[in-house]
Design an enzyme around this catalytic site. Sequence first.
Site, PDB file in Angstrom:
ATOM      1  N   ASP B 392     -54.614  25.309 -18.565  1.00  0.00           N
ATOM      2  CA  ASP B 392     -54.984  24.556 -19.734  1.00  0.00           C
ATOM      3  C   ASP B 392     -53.676  24.173 -20.423  1.00  0.00           C
ATOM      4  O   ASP B 392     -52.627  24.726 -20.108  1.00  0.00           O
ATOM      5  CB  ASP B 392     -55.827  25.468 -20.617  1.00  0.00           C
ATOM      6  CG  ASP B 392     -56.217  24.801 -21.895  1.00  0.00           C
ATOM      7  OD1 ASP B 392     -56.520  23.610 -21.836  1.00  0.00           O
ATOM      8  OD2 ASP B 392     -56.219  25.470 -22.928  1.00  0.00           O
ATOM      9  N   THR B 394     -53.262  23.069 -24.236  1.00  0.00           N
ATOM     10  CA  THR B 394     -53.117  23.500 -25.611  1.00  0.00           C
ATOM     11  C   THR B 394     -53.354  24.998 -25.733  1.00  0.00           C
ATOM     12  O   THR B 394     -54.342  25.508 -25.243  1.00  0.00           O
ATOM     13  CB  THR B 394     -54.133  22.756 -26.492  1.00  0.00           C
ATOM     14  OG1 THR B 394     -54.200  21.430 -26.026  1.00  0.00           O
ATOM     15  CG2 THR B 394     -53.743  22.821 -27.916  1.00  0.00           C
ATOM     16  N   GLU B 496     -49.415  14.401 -37.494  1.00  0.00           N
ATOM     17  CA  GLU B 496     -49.320  13.698 -38.756  1.00  0.00           C
ATOM     18  C   GLU B 496     -48.988  14.677 -39.870  1.00  0.00           C
ATOM     19  O   GLU B 496     -48.162  14.406 -40.740  1.00  0.00           O
ATOM     20  CB  GLU B 496     -50.650  12.991 -39.035  1.00  0.00           C
ATOM     21  CG  GLU B 496     -50.477  11.864 -39.984  1.00  0.00           C
ATOM     22  CD  GLU B 496     -51.650  10.916 -39.928  1.00  0.00           C
ATOM     23  OE1 GLU B 496     -52.787  11.394 -40.023  1.00  0.00           O
ATOM     24  OE2 GLU B 496     -51.418   9.710 -39.783  1.00  0.00           O
ATOM     25  N   PHE B 537     -55.404   3.517 -36.747  1.00  0.00           N
ATOM     26  CA  PHE B 537     -54.906   3.882 -35.439  1.00  0.00           C
ATOM     27  C   PHE B 537     -56.019   3.754 -34.409  1.00  0.00           C
ATOM     28  O   PHE B 537     -57.172   4.053 -34.696  1.00  0.00           O
ATOM     29  CB  PHE B 537     -54.447   5.342 -35.498  1.00  0.00           C
ATOM     30  CG  PHE B 537     -53.952   5.864 -34.207  1.00  0.00           C
ATOM     31  CD1 PHE B 537     -52.606   5.742 -33.891  1.00  0.00           C
ATOM     32  CD2 PHE B 537     -54.802   6.480 -33.314  1.00  0.00           C
ATOM     33  CE1 PHE B 537     -52.142   6.228 -32.706  1.00  0.00           C
ATOM     34  CE2 PHE B 537     -54.339   6.958 -32.129  1.00  0.00           C
ATOM     35  CZ  PHE B 537     -52.999   6.837 -31.816  1.00  0.00           C
ATOM     36  N   LYS B 560     -46.162   2.793 -38.158  1.00  0.00           N
ATOM     37  CA  LYS B 560     -45.590   3.764 -37.227  1.00  0.00           C
ATOM     38  C   LYS B 560     -46.405   3.720 -35.945  1.00  0.00           C
ATOM     39  O   LYS B 560     -47.624   3.507 -35.983  1.00  0.00           O
ATOM     40  CB  LYS B 560     -45.583   5.170 -37.828  1.00  0.00           C
ATOM     41  CG  LYS B 560     -46.946   5.788 -38.020  1.00  0.00           C
ATOM     42  CD  LYS B 560     -46.826   7.197 -38.579  1.00  0.00           C
ATOM     43  CE  LYS B 560     -48.230   7.788 -38.729  1.00  0.00           C
ATOM     44  NZ  LYS B 560     -48.274   8.968 -39.566  1.00  0.00           N
ATOM     45  N   ARG B 594     -42.117  14.370 -28.811  1.00  0.00           N
ATOM     46  CA  ARG B 594     -43.084  13.279 -28.985  1.00  0.00           C
ATOM     47  C   ARG B 594     -42.529  12.344 -30.027  1.00  0.00           C
ATOM     48  O   ARG B 594     -42.279  12.746 -31.150  1.00  0.00           O
ATOM     49  CB  ARG B 594     -44.423  13.838 -29.445  1.00  0.00           C
ATOM     50  CG  ARG B 594     -44.904  14.962 -28.564  1.00  0.00           C
ATOM     51  CD  ARG B 594     -45.998  15.733 -29.231  1.00  0.00           C
ATOM     52  NE  ARG B 594     -47.254  15.002 -29.227  1.00  0.00           N
ATOM     53  CZ  ARG B 594     -48.434  15.603 -29.193  1.00  0.00           C
ATOM     54  NH1 ARG B 594     -48.505  16.910 -29.150  1.00  0.00           N
ATOM     55  NH2 ARG B 594     -49.520  14.902 -29.194  1.00  0.00           N
ATOM     56  N   ASP B 814     -56.949  29.420 -22.771  1.00  0.00           N
ATOM     57  CA  ASP B 814     -57.088  30.252 -23.962  1.00  0.00           C
ATOM     58  C   ASP B 814     -58.375  30.006 -24.711  1.00  0.00           C
ATOM     59  O   ASP B 814     -58.750  30.810 -25.549  1.00  0.00           O
ATOM     60  CB  ASP B 814     -55.913  29.981 -24.907  1.00  0.00           C
ATOM     61  CG  ASP B 814     -56.012  28.595 -25.508  1.00  0.00           C
ATOM     62  OD1 ASP B 814     -56.286  27.657 -24.734  1.00  0.00           O
ATOM     63  OD2 ASP B 814     -55.833  28.455 -26.718  1.00  0.00           O
ATOM     64  N   ASN B 817     -63.327  26.364 -23.845  1.00  0.00           N
ATOM     65  CA  ASN B 817     -63.478  25.267 -22.900  1.00  0.00           C
ATOM     66  C   ASN B 817     -62.901  25.609 -21.533  1.00  0.00           C
ATOM     67  O   ASN B 817     -63.133  24.946 -20.563  1.00  0.00           O
ATOM     68  CB  ASN B 817     -62.818  24.005 -23.448  1.00  0.00           C
ATOM     69  CG  ASN B 817     -61.334  24.214 -23.683  1.00  0.00           C
ATOM     70  OD1 ASN B 817     -60.928  25.307 -24.076  1.00  0.00           O
ATOM     71  ND2 ASN B 817     -60.547  23.218 -23.407  1.00  0.00           N
TER      72      ASN B 817
END
Lengths: 344, 1190
Positions: B392, B394, B496, B537, B560, B594, B814, B817
């Site tokens: 996984d 995240t 953000e 966005f 941005k 990123r 973790d 899912n």
Amino acid sequence: MDRTSQGCPSRWRDNTALKQQHLPAHRLQLSATKVLSGFFVTGTFCLGVGIILILSAKSTKEIEINYTNICANCAELRENTINFDKECTCSIPFYLPETMQGNVYMYYKLHSFYQNLYRYSLSRSNSQLMGQDIMDVGNCDLFGKTPNGTPICPCGAIANSMFNDTIILSYNLNSSIHIKVPMLSSGITWWTDKFIKYQNPNSNHLPSAFAGTAKPPFWPRAVYELDEEDVENNGLVNDDFIVWMRTAAFPTFKKLYRRLRRIQYFTEGLPAGNYSFNITYNFPVTRYHGEKSVVLSTLTWSGGRSLFLGLAYTVTGTVTWLASFVMMAIYLARKERMTVFPQQ
Amino acid sequence: MALCAKKRPPEEERRARANDREYNEKFQYASNCIKTSKYNILTFLPVNLFEQFQEVANTYFLFLLILQLIPQISSLSWFTTIVPLVLVLTITAVKDATDDYFRHKSDNQVNNRQSQVLINGILQQEQWMNVCVGDIIKLENNQFVAADLLLLSSSEPHGLCYIETAELDGETNMKVRQAIPVTSELGDISKLAKFDGEVICEPPNNKLDKFSGTLYWKENKFSLSNQNMLLRGCVLRNTEWCFGLVIFAGPDTKLMQNSGRTKFKRTSIDRLMNTLVLWIFGFLVCMGVILAIGNAIWEYKVGTRFQVYLPWDEAVDSAFFSGFLSFWSYIIILNTVVPISLYVSVEVIRLGHSYFINWDKKMFCMKKRTPAEARTTTLNEELGQVEYIFSDKTGTLTQNIMVFNKCSINGHSYGDVFDVLGHKAELGERPEPVDFSFNPLADKKFLFWDPTLLEAVKMGDPHTHEFFRLLSLCHTVMSEEKNEGELYYKAQSPDEGALVTAARNFGFVFRFRTPKTITVHEMGTAITYQLLAILDFNNIRKRMSVIVRNPEGKIRLYCKGADTILLDRLHHSTQELLNATTDHLNEYAGEGLRTLVLAYKDLDEEYYEEWADRRLQASLAQDSREDRLASVYEEIESDLMLLGATAIEDKLQQGVPETIALLTLANIKIWVLTGDKQETAVNIGYSCKMLTDDMSEVFVVTGHTVLEVREELRKAREKMMDLSRTIGNGFTFHEKLTSSKLTSVLEAVAGEYALVINGHSLAHALEADMELEFLETACACKAVICCRVTPLQKAQVVELVKKYKKAVTLAIGDGANDVSMIKTAHIGVGISGQEGIQAVLASDYSFSQFKFLQRLLLVHGRWSYLRMCKFLCYFFYKNFAFTMVHFWFGFFCGFSAQTVYDQYFITLYNIVYTSLPVLAMGVFDQDVPEQRSMEYPKLYEPGQLNLLFNKREFFICIAQGIYTSVLMFFIPYGVFAEATRDDGTQLADYQSFAVTVATSLVIVVSVQIGLDTGYWTAINHFFIWGSLAVYFAILFAMHSKGLFGLFPNQFRFVGNAQNTLAQPTVWLTIVLTTVVCIMPVVAFRFLKLNLKPDLSDTVRYTQLVRKKQKAQHRCMRRVGRTGSRRSGYAFSHQEGFGELIMSGKNMRLSSLALSSFTTRSSSSWIESLRRKKSDSASSPSGGADKPLKG
């Protein structure tokens, strides 16, 4: 989760070499020096032992006479059970070319007699044999009780089939003088057998101690009549009986029968000359296609005249030596090319 | 606990009335109590025994026991089987009981969590297990949802509430749920207590994203959807409190319905072992048949005549029948070829290995204070055979923490930190972070190390100010100020949040917003900007803009977005700045950061008015509103002035790149399966070095239709084939690889290809007719990344590899899912120490850092596999050597099922004389020190190729066993047949023979275990010498006078040991047997070492040579790669929030202020939010998924 979070600090402190798999240890490594020297040493040792064993086995003397067919008439007689009480003797003359030095042992040897059959080897009662309970016929099965229910003593197939030939060795000085070679029937059993495993029931009078029991069906006389001259050798502690009861591992076996009593002519052993075996032929072997022999033998520290062990050692030693040479050659040839990781 | 187990007929529909327990009790819905345990005190014994006798081996031994009770065929006493059997059953039962105890404990822990339940108008603390369907419960911020709830009301306006569903589906961005309007007013307890609505809905199911039901209240019907539901396993975020009505509880919740029953996992060694045991059965039967035929012939030829001395048993009437009986007798005698203690020993060893994992301090996370935990104790050796890792992203590879790391402002890059040596410093070694104390509103948790940026801000550099102004204005973050100066940001995406927080600390504090204004404290002075428009966005645009009017009345657009998009829309005058910024961007991207590009544009009043007009028209358009809006947006977002770029670090877990590099070297393929977006996933792929610029090609599959996907896969394969042909032909290349196997261990395996595939393409690729194609392509690639995959797809991918590759798979994750994939894979690893524990509960192993995986596999797994293989080899060997002697003896004892050994020896051989040394080896053995297995990852390969224990190795062991048994029988036979004792009495009695063979057997197998043990610890010494000592002690005890006196019929061997073992001939025999049995083994091993050494031999040999040279060892050096030009854009943002803000729906405002914005119907925005979301889920942007690299 609670369990782990509570458990961890203590676990953290509990930081032993065992738990971290850092126990001090010797790492076994088959290094060339160790292996090759090991092989050389082993090879030398085996060769040495082998040669000594062969030499000592060669020094013994042994005579074996198979009398199954020599006493053909007796064998025929014993074929039929009806003749069980008819006596049959047979004399076998032989010539001893060399003196048999030292202690001489006399064995009887049976061929194809299966003392190691599972049911045969169990068919006995130790508690009876040690005199604890004369009436206990535990595992004796068919040879446990007579048809009328009397317990047999000693019970079981082993005791019932006891070897009952009598072998007498006589020294023929000339055609008229036959000297009976003095033989000892004692000291042919293990001490533990004679004094622990086999015991007569506690009684001053042997026949009364065995009262209420019957003799094994094949036996001509009762157990307390095995050796009426020597009380120490009578009943369940009879040496011949004990020897028989120690069952053999293989179908062909020899059992110690008598040993030479070194007196008179025989202080040095058996002198060369003419001898004869006078055999009372009781034990039927042809019925099961077996054979029997009588063996005279001297001994050394490693036992009798058996070359097997010596030969096996010699062969092993030689092969080990050869192998170590081959291995050394291979090692030396490959040594240069042995991969080692470059130092990083 | 018994309450949990109630069985009910399947429901057709569910009815639940709020605050009416009596009514709801009628339906007997499952309570909220969860039960994963198997037994209770009463049922333990029968159930456990029943389960144990389902094991073939145990039943077999029971069967043997019954055979032994038949006197005609019993060749061994009953205790030879019952003692080991009882021992085995007991050990297993104790282990099961302990396992179940912990399950009870964890059930209790979950069931006893507290929640607030509204009972009789009062809020009461109740345990989770006492929560019933129809109860109204109150949840507070950051609490786990206790059951599947219908959201009634919340602290936020309009009954909104934010949840994190990471536990359920792995998506990390926050989700909005809303109560239906009628219930959202039920804010206080008195109103809620009177609420008596009834919900009628679908029966429990496992669909996470669907719910349909109806609320009947006050004679009205309200339709309910998934948007109104809070599912168990979610966490309430950014919402002070909310109330919910329990609809599904306990086992009926969607979470539990999804988790399914835990499948019992078996390792490949287990399966092999079972096959081998079956073969051994076959072998046993063959031997039985041979010996039975032998017996029949013997009885016919010899036995019939021998009946004088030993008549046949009454039951036996023919030689044939005797043979039949002897078959069974031999089955009993020879049963020890199937070692009864095998299974239990294997379990013990695995348990030991599991404890080593639990104890390992190098897998203990100090920060979270969590040790590694082997939750399943039966899979350890499989850890040494892993070929595929499914990870996984995240929470596993990344920490899900975004950190504002670097920025480029007006061509100047800030944020680099160097320590004295010029290396990028680790956290601890860094100098003091920048002091933000000048700013009372600063966030204390924000850390930045480059003081020059703050200096620039303080100097009043206009570009820097504009940069941070943009960050404080152009976003969709909501602020909350509970007390003066205590600012909380509610960001929809962590990226953000990081950006706005950065601006806040540098003196541009976003304070609060209304639908039409944004108030920012710029260097201490409050300035309110008028918010004219948010150009939201989305995945196609990959950018967002705001148009604001500053207090001076100037209108400015701040934008941005992704560099690929934004750099094309810049004003040509910024070319020079563009070059500098591009360089910085490449640098950032190379570090795996990123990136976002920031730009602005001044607008004049008329142009804006005119544009706003067009925008309004576009937004009112009936058809293709989206497209029209997009083109209007596009028009205004052009000729932008570049400001700079930001670089956000999606913080990786510690040591992830190193771990991945090492695992790759160990020939393990790593696939990342994530629910996240493609950009994010690819970005992480780069930052953790799964994807590198050295790669020949990264294939991206994003097709929406079956045909497209197939075409893309085909192209990828063609390209790979072409490329490998141009390298030289593939064949020689491959050959070179294998020949240089040894020397290239330390070099990175050339990373050739990578595959990135999207969720919707994956759905097609996993269809039956394409799955093989997909698998082939994917397996040819070094790295595979699947993005936007659902939990089910994760499991499907794992299943696919399992099905076709016959390789061992490991899944690590973790969140909830990942549960399906963790359960599907051969080995499931859960990351512990996180908030959710679903993954950990489903996992086989858990630890808190991804980097521990290398230790788990390369050290623990490798050792486990090695030990288990050595153990099995030795175990089969020793049992064959032991048992086959009976077979040879059969030819000399008339096939009468006579045993060679004393029956006590048979009973004790496996459980006493030879069990502990081999167990010690199985638990403690090491071939090379642990550091070496990390240094030479190639050492892991034998496990993957299954080299150490397979059918071939098994036959070698068996052959060795049989060879030993032959010598073990025939050497003593040769000696005994002729020799006599030194006192002239016979040597060849059965009992002496038995003792001689038994003694030489014990000595030979002890020497053999001594050779097999590579790592002699004190314990090994103790066990090996101890076993020998115990053997002689027991031997003499059994043959002693005392025991014979007590049980003369049981201990028949009286005096045997002392008489036999006093004979030099016997000892010479034992020595010869040992030499002949062991020497060939030593010679064989020595030659193998010289002629065909395997890697671990070479490593050991190297060690030896090194030690002699006393050379120092240096650590392995890893070459850091620097990235080349590519986009580092990744942003975990969702569209729709701009609209939400402009409508003011999520703001606490006076009704007056609000009324001016609520032009649309109250639910329209959330409708459109949902629509957009589902659109983007089902058909994500084609443009966004452009190939990453030309």
